[in-house]
Design an enzyme around this catalytic site. Structure first.
Site, PDB file in Angstrom:
ATOM      1  N   PRO A   2      44.892  -1.840  34.377  1.00 21.00           N
ATOM      2  CA  PRO A   2      45.517  -0.824  35.224  1.00 21.00           C
ATOM      3  C   PRO A   2      44.796   0.510  35.103  1.00 21.00           C
ATOM      4  O   PRO A   2      44.404   0.920  34.024  1.00 21.00           O
ATOM      5  CB  PRO A   2      46.951  -0.734  34.699  1.00 21.00           C
ATOM      6  CG  PRO A   2      46.946  -1.387  33.379  1.00 21.00           C
ATOM      7  CD  PRO A   2      45.748  -2.274  33.287  1.00 21.00           C
ATOM      8  N   GLU A   3      44.604   1.154  36.237  1.00 20.38           N
ATOM      9  CA  GLU A   3      43.958   2.463  36.252  1.00 20.38           C
ATOM     10  C   GLU A   3      45.031   3.542  36.086  1.00 20.38           C
ATOM     11  O   GLU A   3      46.222   3.268  36.175  1.00 20.38           O
ATOM     12  CB  GLU A   3      43.246   2.652  37.589  1.00 20.38           C
ATOM     13  CG  GLU A   3      42.150   1.633  37.866  1.00 20.38           C
ATOM     14  CD  GLU A   3      40.855   1.998  37.142  1.00 20.38           C
ATOM     15  OE1 GLU A   3      40.788   3.111  36.586  1.00 20.38           O
ATOM     16  OE2 GLU A   3      39.941   1.165  37.135  1.00 20.38           O
ATOM     17  N   ARG A 112      47.224 -11.547  27.337  1.00 21.18           N
ATOM     18  CA  ARG A 112      45.973 -11.606  26.568  1.00 21.18           C
ATOM     19  C   ARG A 112      46.032 -10.823  25.260  1.00 21.18           C
ATOM     20  O   ARG A 112      45.075 -10.838  24.493  1.00 21.18           O
ATOM     21  CB  ARG A 112      44.808 -11.148  27.439  1.00 21.18           C
ATOM     22  CG  ARG A 112      44.600 -12.127  28.600  1.00 21.18           C
ATOM     23  CD  ARG A 112      43.362 -11.837  29.400  1.00 21.18           C
ATOM     24  NE  ARG A 112      42.145 -11.992  28.611  1.00 21.18           N
ATOM     25  CZ  ARG A 112      40.932 -11.749  29.080  1.00 21.18           C
ATOM     26  NH1 ARG A 112      40.784 -11.313  30.309  1.00 21.18           N
ATOM     27  NH2 ARG A 112      39.866 -11.902  28.319  1.00 21.18           N
TER      28      ARG A 112
END
Ligand SMILES: [Zn+2]
Length: 269
Positions: A2-3, A112
């Site tokens: 995510p930015e 992850r």
């Protein structure tokens, strides 16, 4: 990953749901998470959920004055922070942690497991000396100071997370276009007027992305993580060979430090 605009959107969505609630406990279900020593939770409330750089801070306050502690979460690749009114009794993967509060839980899901979560007494050290590009402290003059005399080209400089935190590859192409600056210019060679343009460009591009993100957050995202509506706002990124929306010249692509840079050779001369 995510930015900054996506992280800001997550924080804005969670803040009204969680703020004001009493904290009950922090449950950690993954040994890889090391939150460090936390504060006393009895009588502690969530004050605010907000973004700092690309991380989310859940700011809490104890009953005593000036007893703030922040739970700082970095989502990294696949982390998500979810508000749930009904609690999971047992946290099973991908759920890694839960901050139980009155009436629900803030759940940290992360397939992850690259995300991090830790307690911090102060937010001063969270960015490690780098600056949040939307913080009040980042004036044009301050930006000029951070640029210094670097000979690094502007576009790769904008990606440096040790300078400004959270500008991804898309925004690092869009910002020089909006500022009318070549992505190949030595970042430290900008004069005062150009630094002013860069400063306005950083804010305009990121704010526009946050606005677009807020309205289309659950939309389809492409491989670059660009939401549908923001893609229509892009001036140069991903538009090689297409006409510049401002002057009609053909948008070009170059590679700088193994990353694509898109620019208009006429507007960014
Ligand atoms: Zn142009």
């Amino acid at each position: 990953m995510p930015e900054l605009p996506e992280v800001e959107t997550v924080a804005r969505q969670l803040d009204p749901l969680v703020s004001g609630r009493l904290v009950e406990r922090l449950r950690i279900a993954d040994d890889r998470l090391a939150p460090g020593p936390g504060p006393t939770l009895a009588g502690r409330r969530v004050v605010r959920v907000h973004r700092i750089g690309k991380q989310i801070a859940v700011t809490t306050a104890g009953p005593a004055p000036a007893d703030e502690a922040h739970l700082v979460i970095h989502l990294r690749m696949t982390g998500r922070l979810l508000w749930q009114r009904s609690r999971h009794r047992v946290l099973r993967p991908p759920l890694r942690a839960a901050l139980d509060v009155e009436g629900g839980a803030l759940v940290f899901s992360d397939v992850r497991r690259f995300g991090t979560l830790r307690w911090a007494r102060s937010l001063d050290d969270v960015l490690g000396g780098a600056v949040d590009p939307l913080s009040r402290g980042l004036t044009a003059r301050a930006l000029g100071g951070i640029l210094g005399t670097t000979s690094q080209p502007l576009k790769p400089w904008l990606l440096r997370q040790d300078k400004l935190v959270g500008i991804g590859n898309i925004y690092a192409s869009e910002i020089p276009f909006v500022a009318g600056l070549s992505p190949f210019r030595e970042a430290g060679s900008l004069d005062e007027e150009e630094v002013g343009r860069l400063h306005r460009g950083v804010r305009r591009v990121l704010r526009r992305a946050i606005d677009a993100c807020g309205t289309t957050f659950s939309d389809f995202q492409d491989a670059h993580g660009v939401t549908g509506s923001y893609q229509r706002l892009l001036s140069v990124y991903g538009r090689e060979g297409e006409p510049c929306r401002r002057c009609g010249a053909t948008i070009r692509r170059a590679v700088q430090q193994q990353r694509s840079t898109f620019y208009c050779p006429a507007c960014q001369g």
